[in-house]
Design a protein around this motif. Sequence first.
Motif, PDB file in Angstrom:
ATOM      1  N   LEU A 126      72.434  52.975  39.870  1.00  0.00           N
ATOM      2  CA  LEU A 126      71.082  52.518  40.191  1.00  0.00           C
ATOM      3  C   LEU A 126      70.398  51.913  38.968  1.00  0.00           C
ATOM      4  O   LEU A 126      69.630  50.959  39.087  1.00  0.00           O
ATOM      5  CB  LEU A 126      70.260  53.686  40.732  1.00  0.00           C
ATOM      6  N   ILE A 127      70.682  52.476  37.789  1.00  0.00           N
ATOM      7  CA  ILE A 127      70.084  51.954  36.570  1.00  0.00           C
ATOM      8  C   ILE A 127      70.681  50.596  36.211  1.00  0.00           C
ATOM      9  O   ILE A 127      69.972  49.674  35.787  1.00  0.00           O
ATOM     10  CB  ILE A 127      70.282  52.950  35.409  1.00  0.00           C
ATOM     11  N   ASP A 128      71.995  50.443  36.397  1.00  0.00           N
ATOM     12  CA  ASP A 128      72.685  49.225  35.970  1.00  0.00           C
ATOM     13  C   ASP A 128      72.573  48.090  36.973  1.00  0.00           C
ATOM     14  O   ASP A 128      72.842  46.939  36.624  1.00  0.00           O
ATOM     15  CB  ASP A 128      74.168  49.522  35.710  1.00  0.00           C
ATOM     16  N   ALA A 129      72.210  48.382  38.228  1.00  0.00           N
ATOM     17  CA  ALA A 129      72.162  47.356  39.268  1.00  0.00           C
ATOM     18  C   ALA A 129      70.716  47.135  39.706  1.00  0.00           C
ATOM     19  O   ALA A 129      69.896  48.055  39.654  1.00  0.00           O
ATOM     20  CB  ALA A 129      73.011  47.776  40.472  1.00  0.00           C
ATOM     21  N   PRO A 130      70.397  45.907  40.140  1.00  0.00           N
ATOM     22  CA  PRO A 130      69.037  45.680  40.655  1.00  0.00           C
ATOM     23  C   PRO A 130      68.828  46.389  41.984  1.00  0.00           C
ATOM     24  O   PRO A 130      69.778  46.611  42.740  1.00  0.00           O
ATOM     25  CB  PRO A 130      68.991  44.152  40.832  1.00  0.00           C
ATOM     26  N   PHE A 131      67.598  46.763  42.261  1.00  0.00           N
ATOM     27  CA  PHE A 131      67.278  47.359  43.547  1.00  0.00           C
ATOM     28  C   PHE A 131      65.940  46.814  44.027  1.00  0.00           C
ATOM     29  O   PHE A 131      65.071  46.437  43.229  1.00  0.00           O
ATOM     30  CB  PHE A 131      67.242  48.892  43.482  1.00  0.00           C
ATOM     31  N   LYS A 132      65.787  46.770  45.341  1.00  0.00           N
ATOM     32  CA  LYS A 132      64.555  46.273  45.960  1.00  0.00           C
ATOM     33  C   LYS A 132      63.834  47.444  46.590  1.00  0.00           C
ATOM     34  O   LYS A 132      64.412  48.180  47.383  1.00  0.00           O
ATOM     35  CB  LYS A 132      64.869  45.211  47.017  1.00  0.00           C
ATOM     36  N   ASN A 133      62.551  47.596  46.242  1.00  0.00           N
ATOM     37  CA  ASN A 133      61.745  48.702  46.739  1.00  0.00           C
ATOM     38  C   ASN A 133      60.663  48.145  47.663  1.00  0.00           C
ATOM     39  O   ASN A 133      59.741  47.462  47.221  1.00  0.00           O
ATOM     40  CB  ASN A 133      61.112  49.470  45.581  1.00  0.00           C
ATOM     41  N   PHE A 134      60.801  48.440  48.976  1.00  0.00           N
ATOM     42  CA  PHE A 134      59.828  47.952  49.947  1.00  0.00           C
ATOM     43  C   PHE A 134      58.510  48.715  49.860  1.00  0.00           C
ATOM     44  O   PHE A 134      57.488  48.236  50.348  1.00  0.00           O
ATOM     45  CB  PHE A 134      60.383  48.094  51.373  1.00  0.00           C
ATOM     46  N   SER A 135      58.535  49.905  49.269  1.00  0.00           N
ATOM     47  CA  SER A 135      57.360  50.772  49.264  1.00  0.00           C
ATOM     48  C   SER A 135      56.532  50.663  47.997  1.00  0.00           C
ATOM     49  O   SER A 135      55.584  51.421  47.804  1.00  0.00           O
ATOM     50  CB  SER A 135      57.803  52.234  49.458  1.00  0.00           C
ATOM     51  N   ASN A 136      56.897  49.725  47.128  1.00  0.00           N
ATOM     52  CA  ASN A 136      56.196  49.601  45.860  1.00  0.00           C
ATOM     53  C   ASN A 136      54.785  49.060  46.030  1.00  0.00           C
ATOM     54  O   ASN A 136      53.941  49.222  45.162  1.00  0.00           O
ATOM     55  CB  ASN A 136      56.987  48.688  44.919  1.00  0.00           C
ATOM     56  N   SER A 137      54.533  48.369  47.129  1.00  0.00           N
ATOM     57  CA  SER A 137      53.201  47.861  47.429  1.00  0.00           C
ATOM     58  C   SER A 137      52.895  48.127  48.900  1.00  0.00           C
ATOM     59  O   SER A 137      53.808  48.233  49.727  1.00  0.00           O
ATOM     60  CB  SER A 137      53.107  46.359  47.133  1.00  0.00           C
ATOM     61  N   SER A 138      51.618  48.194  49.209  1.00  0.00           N
ATOM     62  CA  SER A 138      51.220  48.533  50.579  1.00  0.00           C
ATOM     63  C   SER A 138      51.282  47.342  51.520  1.00  0.00           C
ATOM     64  O   SER A 138      51.336  47.514  52.738  1.00  0.00           O
ATOM     65  CB  SER A 138      49.811  49.125  50.582  1.00  0.00           C
ATOM     66  N   ARG A 139      51.275  46.127  50.996  1.00  0.00           N
ATOM     67  CA  ARG A 139      51.305  44.933  51.843  1.00  0.00           C
ATOM     68  C   ARG A 139      52.437  44.020  51.407  1.00  0.00           C
ATOM     69  O   ARG A 139      52.725  43.879  50.221  1.00  0.00           O
ATOM     70  CB  ARG A 139      49.976  44.177  51.784  1.00  0.00           C
ATOM     71  N   SER A 140      53.063  43.380  52.387  1.00  0.00           N
ATOM     72  CA  SER A 140      54.175  42.468  52.118  1.00  0.00           C
ATOM     73  C   SER A 140      54.042  41.243  53.007  1.00  0.00           C
ATOM     74  O   SER A 140      53.344  41.258  54.026  1.00  0.00           O
ATOM     75  CB  SER A 140      55.528  43.150  52.361  1.00  0.00           C
ATOM     76  N   ARG A 141      54.740  40.187  52.628  1.00  0.00           N
ATOM     77  CA  ARG A 141      54.733  38.950  53.400  1.00  0.00           C
ATOM     78  C   ARG A 141      55.909  38.945  54.365  1.00  0.00           C
ATOM     79  O   ARG A 141      57.048  39.195  53.975  1.00  0.00           O
ATOM     80  CB  ARG A 141      54.802  37.749  52.466  1.00  0.00           C
ATOM     81  N   ILE A 142      55.621  38.673  55.621  1.00  0.00           N
ATOM     82  CA  ILE A 142      56.620  38.648  56.687  1.00  0.00           C
ATOM     83  C   ILE A 142      56.918  37.209  57.055  1.00  0.00           C
ATOM     84  O   ILE A 142      56.007  36.366  57.112  1.00  0.00           O
ATOM     85  CB  ILE A 142      56.118  39.421  57.928  1.00  0.00           C
ATOM     86  N   THR A 143      58.182  36.909  57.343  1.00  0.00           N
ATOM     87  CA  THR A 143      58.606  35.561  57.724  1.00  0.00           C
ATOM     88  C   THR A 143      59.212  35.578  59.115  1.00  0.00           C
ATOM     89  O   THR A 143      60.053  36.424  59.425  1.00  0.00           O
ATOM     90  CB  THR A 143      59.638  35.014  56.726  1.00  0.00           C
ATOM     91  N   VAL A 144      58.762  34.624  59.955  1.00  0.00           N
ATOM     92  CA  VAL A 144      59.311  34.441  61.294  1.00  0.00           C
ATOM     93  C   VAL A 144      59.759  32.988  61.419  1.00  0.00           C
ATOM     94  O   VAL A 144      59.006  32.064  61.070  1.00  0.00           O
ATOM     95  CB  VAL A 144      58.281  34.774  62.387  1.00  0.00           C
ATOM     96  N   SER A 145      60.972  32.754  61.912  1.00  0.00           N
ATOM     97  CA  SER A 145      61.524  31.414  62.088  1.00  0.00           C
ATOM     98  C   SER A 145      61.602  31.073  63.571  1.00  0.00           C
ATOM     99  O   SER A 145      61.885  31.943  64.405  1.00  0.00           O
ATOM    100  CB  SER A 145      62.915  31.310  61.460  1.00  0.00           C
ATOM    101  N   CYS A 146      61.365  29.791  63.897  1.00  0.00           N
ATOM    102  CA  CYS A 146      61.452  29.345  65.286  1.00  0.00           C
ATOM    103  C   CYS A 146      61.654  27.836  65.297  1.00  0.00           C
ATOM    104  O   CYS A 146      61.834  27.198  64.245  1.00  0.00           O
ATOM    105  CB  CYS A 146      60.187  29.745  66.052  1.00  0.00           C
ATOM    106  N   GLY A 147      61.625  27.235  66.487  1.00  0.00           N
ATOM    107  CA  GLY A 147      61.758  25.797  66.628  1.00  0.00           C
ATOM    108  C   GLY A 147      61.105  25.323  67.914  1.00  0.00           C
ATOM    109  O   GLY A 147      61.017  26.087  68.885  1.00  0.00           O
ATOM    110  N   VAL A 148      60.630  24.079  67.941  1.00  0.00           N
ATOM    111  CA  VAL A 148      59.999  23.499  69.131  1.00  0.00           C
ATOM    112  C   VAL A 148      60.689  22.176  69.455  1.00  0.00           C
ATOM    113  O   VAL A 148      61.354  21.567  68.615  1.00  0.00           O
ATOM    114  CB  VAL A 148      58.488  23.274  68.905  1.00  0.00           C
ATOM    115  N   GLY A 149      60.500  21.738  70.710  1.00  0.00           N
ATOM    116  CA  GLY A 149      61.150  20.519  71.158  1.00  0.00           C
ATOM    117  C   GLY A 149      60.637  19.274  70.455  1.00  0.00           C
ATOM    118  O   GLY A 149      59.517  19.244  69.937  1.00  0.00           O
TER     119      GLY A 149
END
Length: 300
Positions: A173-196
Amino acid sequence: MFNNFNFDDALQKVLDKLMGWGESIILKTPNFFLAILTFVVFWYAGKHISRFIKNYLLKKVGQESIKSVIGRTSFIVIVLIGFFSALAILDLDKVLTSVLAGAGVVGLAIGLALQGTLHNTFSGFILSFLPNIRIGDWIITNGHEGKVVDINLRSVTIIEADNNAVVIPNSKLIDAPFKNFSNSSRSRITVSCGVGYESDLEFVKKITTEAIAGIFKQLPNEEIEFFYTEFGDSSIGYIIRFWTDVRGRLEILDAQSNGILAIKKAYNENNINIPFPIRTLDFGKNKFRSETISIKNLEE
């Protein structure tokens, strides 16, 4: 040689030696019991002081691993002080010096033999004081994703979404990067779609942004971002990004799901088409024609 040997003198020397040892033991007996009493007192004092430090002095510290490490370290230090104090009471200065020298040699040998284990131990000590990872956080590291349930001097244990535990050595854990979702209370969400391709793209952007804004409140310095990304095979693709309160994978999936529901509902109400891929097959009309002509020639 044997004629010169005096049995009485030898026996007297042995008796004198034993008498000296006996007197020494008698004289050292109070010190011996005092040394034992000192060590026992330091042992129990270490246990109570360790508990006091964990439960009172570190009461406001939210990281349980920090409390555990400091408590154990304080106990070991106090016990060692008691041990060396007991040796000093017994006037075993030479023994004390030998013990320290032997401890250095043994410590060096153990250190060489247990490099990996010691690496994990020191890594665990470092992790215990890092604010970037705490018990209860949701992290991704070393190909695993889950909730941190334990941090000790050897490893970090996480529970994955399927409720299986994964034990990760601290050094990994020390030698490798890690992602912590709980480090902040708000995060940016992404949604993908398409239209005609027939859609009014400005209208689509307006309707989609309003649909997301209706269920996800954006705080100051936050905004909903909408970008068209590509001309696809059957649709014009886009992504929309927005902020919301999330601290783990479950909250992220829930936010994405709610965003998709809101977008689909808005599109149904405004007759906006989300096309599915269409494939046109060529069955080779010229080949069929030639085969047809050949069949006609055979019939004639």
